[in-house]
Design an enzyme around this catalytic site. Structure first.
Site, PDB file in Angstrom:
ATOM      1  N   HIS A   1       3.558   1.491   5.701  1.00  0.00           N
ATOM      2  CA  HIS A   1       2.230   0.875   5.797  1.00  0.00           C
ATOM      3  C   HIS A   1       1.547   0.824   4.423  1.00  0.00           C
ATOM      4  CE1 HIS A   1      -1.800   0.501   8.007  1.00  0.00           C
ATOM      5  NE2 HIS A   1      -2.183   0.857   6.781  1.00  0.00           N
ATOM      6  N   GLU A   2       1.528   1.938   3.715  1.00  0.00           N
ATOM      7  CA  GLU A   2       0.837   1.956   2.413  1.00  0.00           C
ATOM      8  C   GLU A   2       1.531   1.027   1.422  1.00  0.00           C
ATOM      9  OE1 GLU A   2      -2.026   3.042   2.293  1.00  0.00           O
ATOM     10  OE2 GLU A   2      -2.027   4.301   4.083  1.00  0.00           O
TER      11      GLU A   2
ATOM     12  N   HIS B   1       0.500  -2.488   1.980  1.00  0.00           N
ATOM     13  CA  HIS B   1      -0.762  -2.780   1.281  1.00  0.00           C
ATOM     14  C   HIS B   1      -0.468  -3.146  -0.175  1.00  0.00           C
ATOM     15  CE1 HIS B   1      -3.678  -1.895   4.324  1.00  0.00           C
ATOM     16  NE2 HIS B   1      -3.472  -0.588   4.374  1.00  0.00           N
TER      17      HIS B   1
ATOM     18  N   HIS C   1      -4.974  -5.165   6.737  1.00  0.00           N
ATOM     19  CA  HIS C   1      -4.711  -4.733   8.114  1.00  0.00           C
ATOM     20  C   HIS C   1      -4.650  -5.933   9.046  1.00  0.00           C
ATOM     21  CE1 HIS C   1      -6.410  -0.720   6.714  1.00  0.00           C
ATOM     22  NE2 HIS C   1      -5.131  -0.553   6.956  1.00  0.00           N
TER      23      HIS C   1
ATOM     24  N   TYR D   1      -4.653  -1.239  13.241  1.00  0.00           N
ATOM     25  CA  TYR D   1      -5.333   0.012  13.600  1.00  0.00           C
ATOM     26  C   TYR D   1      -4.936   0.445  15.002  1.00  0.00           C
ATOM     27  CZ  TYR D   1      -9.170  -0.083  10.088  1.00  0.00           C
ATOM     28  OH  TYR D   1      -9.928  -0.050   8.971  1.00  0.00           O
TER      29      TYR D   1
HETATM   30 ZN   LIG Z   1      -3.954   0.713   5.859  1.00  0.00          ZN
END
Ligand SMILES: [Zn+2]
Length: 774
Positions: free
Chosen positions: A150-151, A154, A160, A209
């Site tokens: 996930h990071e 980014h 997101h 999320y």
């Molecule tokens: Zn994030």
């Protein structure tokens, strides 16, 4: 955070006792922490929970080449990282290599690179900010495969999923359930500045999320318009199919570096496999009388589909052989993992041999190398097989079935073959009839895997609570235990730096679409029991309990280390974690002690030349180096003028660089000094000092109290492990620090760690000129 940690210590202290096989440590303290929770616990307040911003949000990020990285991203693993985090990061890179065209290489001095460090929490900037060293934090509790993926998504340019421009068509944001100061985390990004790359809204994205993120209480903050996706959002297993599509589109990927081939035999061309010479042949079937009744890919769920390859030893004559050969494959030289499912109804002396036929100039027809022989014998179920190959040239994978002498009632069946340039998982634990077992197993009851041996020789097993602990009954829990084994006398104790990878397999046919659920943990030989009297990873004979196996064998089992929130039951029932009522765990225990050593620094950082200073002087590079001699000059200069100076961020960066440099003949010129002084008169900057630095400052402070001023806010903030402070230090003192710290003119790497604090960069007027864009 600190408070809960103390409470935890206190709690453990009260129940302190000798380590036994019953002792369990939960790496996530019993909570299913998502990124947002980790960061809130760490006191971070970042955009959307885990995004650092270099510049105002109005700038477009995903649109435009400027924010893309090259498809091979340079990285530097900072020493601050926990060992397990380092191991997990490297595993996450393997997932990128397998499923996308993104690769990661150790930083060799490229202008822009990702510096992965242990900040408090998990966070990243979005896209390539072209600032030279771009930070990405994998802090405590962030060392999960899905979180690391996930990071890095980014960093590669992704926001997101629920901030997409069209998200209101798919989710309702429950504004009154969101903590008042967190509402801005639910803003949308206009489609003029951010693109969905033509991919529909993805509830299953690893970038979405969870339903409870930023909730004031126990009510969800996000409600999916299609109810069955409520428990899908927030998954941190790994890339979804759409995540991969988007990433591959953004980076124009056409291939990945480690994926080689996948075949489920559903297409009529059977993936280009061919038959070898001889009368006996493999046949494409959807069912065989003596079994299997269905293929493995579809388990008979799809009408008119569901094929596998079958060699009937019952209809072959003794000594007959059937060859099934893959098309020509061109794997990266080195290790490869061949995975496939085998259903055997063959006689005990029938054999399935796994060969590789390698081609080169001397062997125009290929040269066969044997990698594994699997003896027949009825298995009566589809079984996963892992075979490590070692191919260096163009090659075919060859499945050779051989009819033995005994009477056979069946044969060999193959399905769902995958080949990738990765190491195979070392062990397979096949849990049969898992739904039935779950129905009769109460929460709090642990099921143990067989004992396995790691390549280094350690014996271990994994304990699973199918219905969770009574404190977390909605989850499956899982713990690693070292067990006594045949090599224990020759092994090092406490067991040093072995990383366990425990994965629940998503039994999709194509390895690129598998979303296995992983948990990694690492044995830290210094870890003590809660009362401090024993080493947690010591010989299980010392810190474990005697156990009698179901077969009557006796061994010792050490304490458990793992998580009570491995996977929710709802996710366990999703995808193909359970297939044909079976679950498959994949385990490896690997030595990662080589990661103790700091990643070597690139040549360019070790040998900066004086021209860099001239450039710095003109406002250019971010990788300038100050050497001790220069510091001496600065010190001298400083004594000649004022006693105290304010160090700003750029100066800190230069010092940090110095700290990584070798001694160097550089001469500071007057312009440079003026620049530093000018910087010094600019607004006070915010910087983070790490604990080592603080100790040095304190030491320096004691030896020369009049020469250092640390303001009180800073000490308070450092103690709270939080970021911002004004650092006022005299250069004289820095000279002292460097003098104390250096040996043979070299400075240690841990003297200064700099953290960009949101807002601080905008305040700094010369920022633009210090960071060059190519
Ligand atoms: Zn994030």
């Amino acid at each position: 955070m600190l408070h809960s940690f103390l409470v935890l210590l206190f709690g453990l202290g009260l129940t302190a006792a000798r380590l036994t096989s019953e002792t369990e440590i939960d790496v996530d303290e019993g909570r299913d922490w998502d990124i947002v929770d980790i960061n809130e616990g760490a006191g971070l307040d970042l955009l959307e929970g885990d995004i650092k911003l270099e510049e105002p949000l109005t700038r477009n990020i995903i649109i435009g080449d400027k924010y893309r990285w090259p498809t091979t991203v340079p990285y530097y693993l900072e020493e601050s990282l926990e060992m397990n985090a380092k191991g997990v990061i490297l595993k996450a890179f393997d997932q990128y290599r397998l499923k996308t065209c993104i690769d990661f290489k150790p930083w060799k001095g490229e202008k822009n690179y990702i510096s992965v460090f242990n900040g408090s929490g998990c966070f990243s900037y979005v896209g390539n900010q072209r600032v030279g060293k771009q930070q990405l934090s994998i802090g405590s509790y962030c060392d999960h495969l899905g979180i690391v993926e996930h990071e890095f998504l980014h960093a590669l340019g992704f926001w997101h999923e629920q901030s997409r421009a069209d998200r209101d068509d798919y989710v309702d944001i429950m504004w009154d359930q969101i903590k008042p100061d967190k509402k801005n985390n639910f803003k949308k990004h206009d489609d003029a500045v951010s693109t969905a790359l033509g991919v529909p809204y993805d509830y299953g994205s690893v970038m979405h999320y969870g339903k409870m993120d930023f909730s004031i209480g126990s009510e969800p903050t996000i409600v999916t318009k299609i109810p069955q996706f409520m428990d899908v959002i927030g998954q941190r297993m790994g890339f979804s199919a759409s995540d991969l599509t988007k990433l591959n589109r953004l980076y124009n990927c056409t291939s990945s570096s480690t994926f080689v081939d996948s075949c489920d035999f559903e297409e009529d061309n059977i993936c280009g496999t061919i038959q070898g010479p001889g009368k006996a042949k493999w046949k494409r079937r959807s069912s065989v009388r003596g079994g299997p009744k269905t293929d493995f890919t579809n388990m008979g769920q799809c009408q008119g589909k569901g094929y596998f390859m079958h060699f009937s030893t019952s209809s072959a004559k003794t000594g007959h052989q059937a060859f099934l050969e893959s098309r020509w494959l061109y794997p990266k030289p080195g290790v490869q993992c061949l995975q496939f499912f085998l259903y055997s109804t063959a006689a005990a002396d029938d054999v399935l041999n796994i060969w590789v036929r390698e081609y080169d100039q001397a062997n125009a027809n290929g040269k066969l190398k044997l990698f594994k022989s699997i003896s027949g014998g009825v298995q009566g179920s589809w079984e996963l097989q892992n075979v490590n190959l070692n191919v260096t040239k163009k090659a075919r994978v060859v499945f050779q079935g051989v009819r033995g002498k005994r009477q056979s009632k069946g044969g060999f069946s193959l399905d769902d073959i995958n080949l990738s340039s990765t190491k195979c998982p070392q062990h397979i634990w096949h849990i049969r009839n898992i739904k039935g077992q779950m129905a009769k197993t109460p929460p709090g009851k642990k099921l143990f895997s067989p004992r396995f041996l790691s390549t280094a020789g350690y014996s271990f097993q994994v304990g699973v609570y199918l219905n969770g602990l009574s404190s977390n009954p909605d989850y499956m829990a899982l713990y690693l235990h070292l067990t006594s084994g045949p090599n224990d006398k020759k092994l090092k104790w406490p067991c040093p730096w072995q990383m366990a990878t425990m994965a629940l397999m998503d039994q999709q046919s194509d390895i690129r679409q598998q979303m296995n659920m992983h948990q990694m943990i690492t044995t830290d030989p210094n870890k003590k029991s809660s009362d401090g009297t024993e080493f947690f990873w010591d010989d299980p004979r010392k810190v474990g309990s005697k156990v009698t196996d179901s077969d009557g064998s006796v061994y010792y089992r050490g304490p458990g280390y793992g998580t009570s929130t491995f996977i929710t039951h709802s996710r366990l029932r999703s995808r193909n974690f359970i297939k044909g009522d079976d679950a498959i765990f994949l385990f490896s225990l690997e030595d990662i002690s080589h990661l103790l050593k700091p990643q070597s620094l690139p040549h360019s950082a070790l040998h900066a030349d004086a021209s860099l200073f001239k450039a710095a002087d003109q406002g250019a590079p971010e990788e300038a180096v100050i050497n001790p001699k220069m510091l001496g000059l600065l010190k001298a200069a400083d004594q000649g003028t004022s006693q105290e100076v304010v160090i700003n961020l750029n100066m800190l960066m230069l010092l940090k660089a110095a700290d990584q440099s070798a001694p160097q003949e550089a001469v500071i010129n007057p312009n440079m000094l003026m620049l530093l002084k000018a910087a010094d008169q600019s607004a006070p900057q915010e910087a983070v000092i790490n604990p080592n630095m603080l100790m040095l400052l304190k030491a320096a402070d004691q030896s020369a109290p009049h020469e250092a001023v640390i303001n009180l806010n800073m000490v308070g903030l450092i103690t709270a492990c939080v970021a911002a402070a004004v650092l006022v230090v005299s250069l004289v003192m820095i000279g002292n620090i460097c003098g104390k710290k250096k040996g043979k003119g070299e400075l240690s790497d841990d003297v200064l760690i700099i953290k960009h604090v949101p807002g601080s960069l905008e305040e700094y007027p010369t920022k633009g000129s210090f960071f060059t864009t190519p």
